[in-house]
Motif scaffolding. Structure first.
Motif, PDB file in Angstrom:
ATOM      1  N   PRO A  84       0.372  17.712  23.263  1.00 34.61           N
ATOM      2  CA  PRO A  84       0.135  18.005  24.676  1.00 34.61           C
ATOM      3  C   PRO A  84      -1.247  17.602  25.176  1.00 34.61           C
ATOM      4  N   ASN A  85      -2.217  17.522  24.272  1.00 34.45           N
ATOM      5  CA  ASN A  85      -3.578  17.195  24.703  1.00 34.45           C
ATOM      6  C   ASN A  85      -4.361  16.630  23.523  1.00 34.45           C
ATOM      7  N   ILE A  86      -4.430  15.320  23.441  1.00 31.32           N
ATOM      8  CA  ILE A  86      -5.061  14.674  22.296  1.00 31.32           C
ATOM      9  C   ILE A  86      -6.577  14.884  22.291  1.00 31.32           C
ATOM     10  N   ARG A  87      -7.149  15.257  23.435  1.00 32.20           N
ATOM     11  CA  ARG A  87      -8.591  15.492  23.509  1.00 32.20           C
ATOM     12  C   ARG A  87      -8.980  16.846  22.915  1.00 32.20           C
ATOM     13  N   ASP A  88      -8.015  17.749  22.813  1.00 28.58           N
ATOM     14  CA  ASP A  88      -8.278  19.068  22.255  1.00 28.58           C
ATOM     15  C   ASP A  88      -8.492  18.936  20.741  1.00 28.58           C
ATOM     16  N   GLU A  89      -9.626  19.419  20.244  1.00 34.56           N
ATOM     17  CA  GLU A  89      -9.939  19.290  18.817  1.00 34.56           C
ATOM     18  C   GLU A  89      -8.918  20.003  17.941  1.00 34.56           C
ATOM     19  N   PHE A  90      -8.257  20.998  18.487  1.00 35.30           N
ATOM     20  CA  PHE A  90      -7.198  21.691  17.751  1.00 35.30           C
ATOM     21  C   PHE A  90      -6.126  20.700  17.316  1.00 35.30           C
ATOM     22  N   PHE A  91      -5.666  19.887  18.265  1.00 29.03           N
ATOM     23  CA  PHE A  91      -4.607  18.924  17.956  1.00 29.03           C
ATOM     24  C   PHE A  91      -5.139  17.706  17.208  1.00 29.03           C
ATOM     25  N   SER A  92      -6.347  17.281  17.493  1.00 28.69           N
ATOM     26  CA  SER A  92      -6.889  16.134  16.763  1.00 28.69           C
ATOM     27  C   SER A  92      -7.087  16.478  15.284  1.00 28.69           C
ATOM     28  N   THR A  93      -7.447  17.725  14.999  1.00 33.44           N
ATOM     29  CA  THR A  93      -7.568  18.161  13.599  1.00 33.44           C
ATOM     30  C   THR A  93      -6.211  18.144  12.914  1.00 33.44           C
ATOM     31  N   ILE A  94      -5.195  18.645  13.602  1.00 38.77           N
ATOM     32  CA  ILE A  94      -3.836  18.649  13.049  1.00 38.77           C
ATOM     33  C   ILE A  94      -3.362  17.223  12.783  1.00 38.77           C
ATOM     34  N   ILE A  95      -3.637  16.318  13.719  1.00 36.70           N
ATOM     35  CA  ILE A  95      -3.240  14.918  13.562  1.00 36.70           C
ATOM     36  C   ILE A  95      -3.858  14.314  12.302  1.00 36.70           C
ATOM     37  N   GLU A  96      -5.141  14.564  12.106  1.00 37.69           N
ATOM     38  CA  GLU A  96      -5.835  14.019  10.929  1.00 37.69           C
ATOM     39  C   GLU A  96      -5.202  14.513   9.634  1.00 37.69           C
ATOM     40  N   GLU A  97      -4.874  15.796   9.587  1.00 38.98           N
ATOM     41  CA  GLU A  97      -4.290  16.363   8.366  1.00 38.98           C
ATOM     42  C   GLU A  97      -2.883  15.822   8.130  1.00 38.98           C
ATOM     43  N   CYS A  98      -2.093  15.713   9.189  1.00 37.48           N
ATOM     44  CA  CYS A  98      -0.750  15.142   9.062  1.00 37.48           C
ATOM     45  C   CYS A  98      -0.818  13.707   8.557  1.00 37.48           C
ATOM     46  N   GLU A  99      -1.713  12.945   9.147  1.00 43.47           N
ATOM     47  CA  GLU A  99      -1.856  11.534   8.780  1.00 43.47           C
ATOM     48  C   GLU A  99      -2.232  11.378   7.312  1.00 43.47           C
ATOM     49  N   GLN A 100      -3.111  12.250   6.830  1.00 45.72           N
ATOM     50  CA  GLN A 100      -3.538  12.175   5.432  1.00 45.72           C
ATOM     51  C   GLN A 100      -2.362  12.394   4.488  1.00 45.72           C
ATOM     52  N   VAL A 101      -1.569  13.421   4.754  1.00 46.76           N
ATOM     53  CA  VAL A 101      -0.416  13.727   3.892  1.00 46.76           C
ATOM     54  C   VAL A 101       0.635  12.633   3.972  1.00 46.76           C
ATOM     55  N   LEU A 102       0.945  12.183   5.174  1.00 50.30           N
ATOM     56  CA  LEU A 102       1.995  11.176   5.343  1.00 50.30           C
ATOM     57  C   LEU A 102       1.596   9.829   4.759  1.00 50.30           C
ATOM     58  N   SER A 103       0.318   9.471   4.866  1.00 51.57           N
ATOM     59  CA  SER A 103      -0.133   8.175   4.353  1.00 51.57           C
ATOM     60  C   SER A 103       0.001   8.097   2.837  1.00 51.57           C
ATOM     61  N   GLU A 104      -0.051   9.243   2.169  1.00 52.83           N
ATOM     62  CA  GLU A 104       0.117   9.254   0.711  1.00 52.83           C
ATOM     63  C   GLU A 104       1.511   8.807   0.311  1.00 52.83           C
ATOM     64  N   GLN A 105       2.456   8.904   1.245  1.00 56.21           N
ATOM     65  CA  GLN A 105       3.824   8.434   1.010  1.00 56.21           C
ATOM     66  C   GLN A 105       4.127   7.174   1.839  1.00 56.21           C
TER      67      GLN A 105
END
Length: 326
Positions: A70-91
């Motif tokens: 809903p809001n990519i500028r919100d650090e709450f969601f940007s933090t979640i994005i970074e963590e998701c990306e890290q896990v998914l990139s491993e696969q």
């Protein structure tokens, strides 16, 4: 013109079969970690770029997950994005980010596009009140994992945070310290997390014979937040509840700009949803959500759902912590 490396070149360089290289690229079979690392190293050294179209035709996988926020500028969601990306990139999965700006119509357009064959699954922090609005625009049985927010009637996997105990303890500490006139920023009136926090606030206040004071923020901007904070200060409120990351930062910025001190000029019950420490959060009660873990758990749940489409719907509930910071 340089000669383009092939999958056979990678296999020869890594000392493995072309089938092993294919399994590493497509995640179609377990490959030992040392072999996998050797293959990835050869891919990098040879600058091998697999034919994505051919891989999709062969495996049916795009190796791409859509993330609707809903809001990519919100650090709450940007933090979640970074963590998701890290896990998914491993696969070997990649993220495709789409920003809705808290607009249900934009969300529908994003979901319609993503579910038309662009991705293997969707991570969703929805602006919708009812999950039926999400289902109406999805095509087929595309896996969806909801994060943070749970639209009414949600039938997909969910990863969310329970903030009830931490918020209640924060309110009780404020009341015990003598704060009676406590304001509450009512953000996104129909979003599940906002509804839960508002209802808990009202219940605690009424239980202690205190009047709830809601300040509805339909459009969250620095200007509207400052306008309400001016009223809160001028009308002699003892404390204010900032029930998400954005209102916490906005309140701290307002207090800094107006030379106000937390705990002295007004008490603050804040939500800290990022890993970054807030220097000004002294003498405040802080509800801290496990944002990084939420992102990792959501990505893992998506991978699990992709590998086992028929598994039962999973609801993963994490618990927020609370503390008074001297």
């Amino acid at each position: 013109m340089p000669i383009k490396s092939t999958i056979r070149d990678v296999a020869l360089h890594a000392g493995v079969s072309t089938a092993t290289v294919s399994h590493v690229l497509n995640g179609t079979r377990f490959v030992k970690s040392d072999t996998r690392e050797r293959v990835l190293q050869s891919i990098q050294e040879l600058n091998y770029n697999p034919n994505i179209t051919a891989r999709v035709l062969k495996t049916g996988k795009k190796m791409l997950i859509g993330f609707v926020v809903p809001n990519i500028r919100d650090e709450f969601f940007s933090t979640i994005i970074e963590e998701c990306e890290q896990v998914l990139s491993e696969q070997d999965f990649r993220l495709l980010i789409m920003n809705t700006h808290e607009d249900p119509q934009r969300e529908k357009a994003c979901l319609n596009y993503l579910s038309g064959g662009a991705v293997d699954g969707i991570l969703l922090a929805s602006t919708m009140k009812k999950y039926k609005c999400v289902e109406d625009v999805l095509h087929g049985s595309l896996p969806v994992v909801c994060l943070d927010r749970s639209p009414v009637g949600c039938t997909s996997d969910i990863v969310r945070v329970n903030t009830d105990d931490a918020l209640e303890q924060g309110l009780l500490q404020c009341i015990e310290r003598g704060f009676k006139k406590i304001a509450f920023f009512d953000v996104h009136a129909y979003i599940s997390t906002s509804v839960e926090r508002r209802m808990l606030y009202q219940a605690v206040m009424e239980e202690h014979g205190l009047e709830p004071h809601l300040f509805p923020l339909v459009d969250i901007t620095n200007q509207t937040l400052d306008t309400y904070l001016n009223k809160i200060i001028q009308q002699g409120y003892d404390a204010v509840v900032a029930p998400n990351n954005y209102t916490t930062i906005g309140t701290l910025n307002y207090m800094l700009a107006n030379h106000l001190t937390v705990g002295k000029d007004i008490q603050l019950l804040a939500f800290q949803d990022t890993i970054k420490p807030y220097v000004l959060l002294h003498n405040a009660y802080v509800v801290k959500q496990p944002t990084q873990r939420m992102g990792r758990e959501a990505a893992r749940l998506m991978l699990k759902r992709l590998s086992d489409p028929d598994m039962p719907v999973t609801v993963k509930e994490l618990i927020a912590s609370g503390e008074f910071r001297e």
